[in-house]
Design a protein around this motif. Structure first.
Motif, short mmCIF file in Angstrom:
data_model
loop_
_atom_site.label_atom_id
_atom_site.label_comp_id
_atom_site.label_asym_id
_atom_site.label_seq_id
_atom_site.Cartn_x
_atom_site.Cartn_y
_atom_site.Cartn_z
N VAL A 89 0.85 -1.20 0.00
CA VAL A 89 0.00 0.00 0.00
C VAL A 89 0.88 1.25 0.00
O VAL A 89 0.64 2.20 -0.74
CB VAL A 89 -0.95 0.02 1.21
N GLY A 90 1.93 1.23 0.82
CA GLY A 90 2.86 2.36 0.88
C GLY A 90 3.56 2.61 -0.44
O GLY A 90 3.73 3.76 -0.85
N VAL A 94 2.94 6.17 -2.30
CA VAL A 94 4.05 7.11 -2.51
C VAL A 94 4.19 7.47 -3.99
O VAL A 94 4.41 8.63 -4.35
CB VAL A 94 5.37 6.51 -1.96
N ILE A 95 4.04 6.48 -4.85
CA ILE A 95 4.15 6.73 -6.28
C ILE A 95 2.98 7.60 -6.76
O ILE A 95 3.18 8.56 -7.50
CB ILE A 95 4.19 5.40 -7.05
N GLY A 96 1.78 7.29 -6.31
CA GLY A 96 0.62 8.10 -6.68
C GLY A 96 0.72 9.52 -6.15
O GLY A 96 0.38 10.48 -6.84
N LEU A 97 1.21 9.66 -4.93
CA LEU A 97 1.38 10.99 -4.34
C LEU A 97 2.37 11.82 -5.13
O LEU A 97 2.13 12.99 -5.43
CB LEU A 97 1.83 10.85 -2.89
N ALA A 98 3.49 11.21 -5.50
CA ALA A 98 4.49 11.94 -6.28
C ALA A 98 3.93 12.36 -7.63
O ALA A 98 4.12 13.50 -8.07
CB ALA A 98 5.74 11.08 -6.47
N ALA A 99 3.22 11.45 -8.30
CA ALA A 99 2.65 11.78 -9.61
C ALA A 99 1.61 12.88 -9.49
O ALA A 99 1.60 13.82 -10.28
CB ALA A 99 2.03 10.53 -10.24
N GLY A 100 0.73 12.77 -8.51
CA GLY A 100 -0.34 13.75 -8.36
C GLY A 100 0.14 15.11 -7.92
O GLY A 100 -0.30 16.14 -8.43
N LEU A 110 -1.73 10.60 -15.51
CA LEU A 110 -0.93 10.40 -14.30
C LEU A 110 -1.41 9.25 -13.42
O LEU A 110 -0.58 8.44 -12.98
CB LEU A 110 -0.85 11.71 -13.50
N PRO A 111 -2.71 9.10 -13.11
CA PRO A 111 -3.10 7.94 -12.31
C PRO A 111 -2.82 6.61 -13.01
O PRO A 111 -2.43 5.62 -12.36
CB PRO A 111 -4.61 8.14 -12.09
N ILE A 112 -2.97 6.56 -14.31
CA ILE A 112 -2.69 5.33 -15.05
C ILE A 112 -1.19 5.03 -15.02
O ILE A 112 -0.78 3.89 -14.77
CB ILE A 112 -3.22 5.44 -16.49
N ALA A 113 -0.38 6.04 -15.27
CA ALA A 113 1.07 5.84 -15.23
C ALA A 113 1.52 5.46 -13.82
O ALA A 113 2.39 4.59 -13.65
CB ALA A 113 1.77 7.11 -15.68
N ALA A 114 0.93 6.08 -12.80
CA ALA A 114 1.28 5.74 -11.42
C ALA A 114 0.93 4.29 -11.10
O ALA A 114 1.68 3.59 -10.42
CB ALA A 114 0.58 6.69 -10.45
N TRP A 174 -4.09 -0.06 -6.88
CA TRP A 174 -5.23 0.73 -6.41
C TRP A 174 -4.75 1.93 -5.60
O TRP A 174 -5.26 3.04 -5.76
CB TRP A 174 -6.16 -0.15 -5.56
N ALA A 175 -3.77 1.72 -4.71
CA ALA A 175 -3.25 2.82 -3.89
C ALA A 175 -2.61 3.90 -4.76
O ALA A 175 -2.75 5.09 -4.49
CB ALA A 175 -2.26 2.30 -2.86
N ALA A 176 -1.90 3.49 -5.80
CA ALA A 176 -1.27 4.47 -6.70
C ALA A 176 -2.30 5.26 -7.47
O ALA A 176 -2.20 6.49 -7.58
CB ALA A 176 -0.31 3.77 -7.66
N PHE A 177 -3.31 4.59 -8.01
CA PHE A 177 -4.33 5.26 -8.79
C PHE A 177 -5.11 6.25 -7.93
O PHE A 177 -5.24 7.43 -8.28
CB PHE A 177 -5.29 4.23 -9.40
N SER A 178 -5.57 5.80 -6.78
CA SER A 178 -6.37 6.69 -5.92
C SER A 178 -5.49 7.78 -5.30
O SER A 178 -5.94 8.92 -5.13
CB SER A 178 -7.10 5.91 -4.84
N GLY A 179 -4.24 7.45 -4.98
CA GLY A 179 -3.32 8.47 -4.42
C GLY A 179 -3.04 9.58 -5.41
O GLY A 179 -2.97 10.75 -5.05
N ALA A 180 -2.87 9.22 -6.68
CA ALA A 180 -2.60 10.23 -7.70
C ALA A 180 -3.81 11.13 -7.90
O ALA A 180 -3.69 12.34 -8.07
CB ALA A 180 -2.22 9.57 -9.02
N GLN A 181 -5.01 10.56 -7.87
CA GLN A 181 -6.22 11.36 -8.04
C GLN A 181 -6.43 12.29 -6.85
O GLN A 181 -6.78 13.46 -7.03
CB GLN A 181 -7.44 10.46 -8.23
N LYS A 182 -6.24 11.80 -5.65
CA LYS A 182 -6.46 12.63 -4.46
C LYS A 182 -5.39 13.72 -4.32
O LYS A 182 -5.70 14.82 -3.88
CB LYS A 182 -6.51 11.76 -3.22
N ALA A 183 -4.16 13.39 -4.66
CA ALA A 183 -3.08 14.38 -4.54
C ALA A 183 -3.23 15.50 -5.57
O ALA A 183 -2.80 16.62 -5.33
CB ALA A 183 -1.72 13.70 -4.71
N ALA A 184 -3.84 15.20 -6.70
CA ALA A 184 -4.00 16.22 -7.74
C ALA A 184 -5.18 17.15 -7.45
O ALA A 184 -5.26 18.22 -8.03
CB ALA A 184 -4.22 15.55 -9.10
N ALA A 185 -6.07 16.73 -6.58
CA ALA A 185 -7.26 17.54 -6.29
C ALA A 185 -6.95 18.79 -5.53
O ALA A 185 -6.00 19.00 -4.93
CB ALA A 185 -8.27 16.71 -5.52
#
Length: 185
Positions: A89-90, A94-100, A110-114, A174-185
């Protein structure tokens, strides 16, 4: 000798009231008590914020985070000799957060790439963990096992892979996809 009379009082306009003590700077000081003093040095300007909406910056940040997370995830697996779900999950988060954060904005790429980077990062981390375990069992160096016997490491991963291994892939994605979406908001 003639005495001169004081000048007649000027009528005050409502837009410019005069202070009672005759000090023309009293009102300015009262309205800005912490105004800069003459000769004071102004503070340095704030550093510029990273640009928002830069897809390339988001991708570069996600790749760097993926490599670092894979190394850390592999070390956790190698030291504990177990796959740990919260670590996956971490990795994804982390990857999603960085991308977002670095990519900013709602860019669908970005969420797809993450997600794809998280899958690769978990795989690489599991290979690093297998190499650490193998190096420990064979009393060899990690780099020798990982780089000179990479095919053996992959075969060992295939033998130990079970449904839980692939669940960790799904969790990280899943964590990367949702993390990227939430971080970009």
């Amino acid at each position: 000798m003639s005495q001169s009379a004081p000048p007649p009082p000027q009528p005050q306009s409502p837009s410019q009231p005069q202070p009672a003590d005759g000090n023309p700077f009293a009102q300015q000081q009262a309205s800005a008590p912490y105004a800069a003093q003459p000769g004071a040095v102004p503070p340095p300007p704030a550093p510029p914020a990273p640009p928002r909406g830069n897809v390339a910056l988001g991708l570069v940040g996600a790749v760097v985070a993926a490599v670092a997370a894979a190394a850390l995830y592999g070390m956790v697996i190698g030291l504990t000799k177990h796959e740990i779900g919260w670590a996956a999950v971490g990795v994804g988060f982390v990857i999603g957060l960085a991308a977002g954060r670095l990519g900013g904005g709602r860019k669908p790429l970005l969420p797809i790439a993450a997600t794809l980077l998280a899958l690769g990062s978990v795989y690489l981390g599991q290979l690093v963990g297998e190499a650490m375990i193998g190096a420990d069992q064979l009393d060899l160096g990690f780099s020798e096992v990982f780089f000179q016997h990479f095919g053996v490491v992959q075969d060992a991963w295939k033998e130990t892979a079970d449904p839980l291994t692939f669940l960790f892939f799904a969790i990280a994605g899943w964590a990367a996809f949702s993390g990227a979406q939430k971080a970009a908001a």
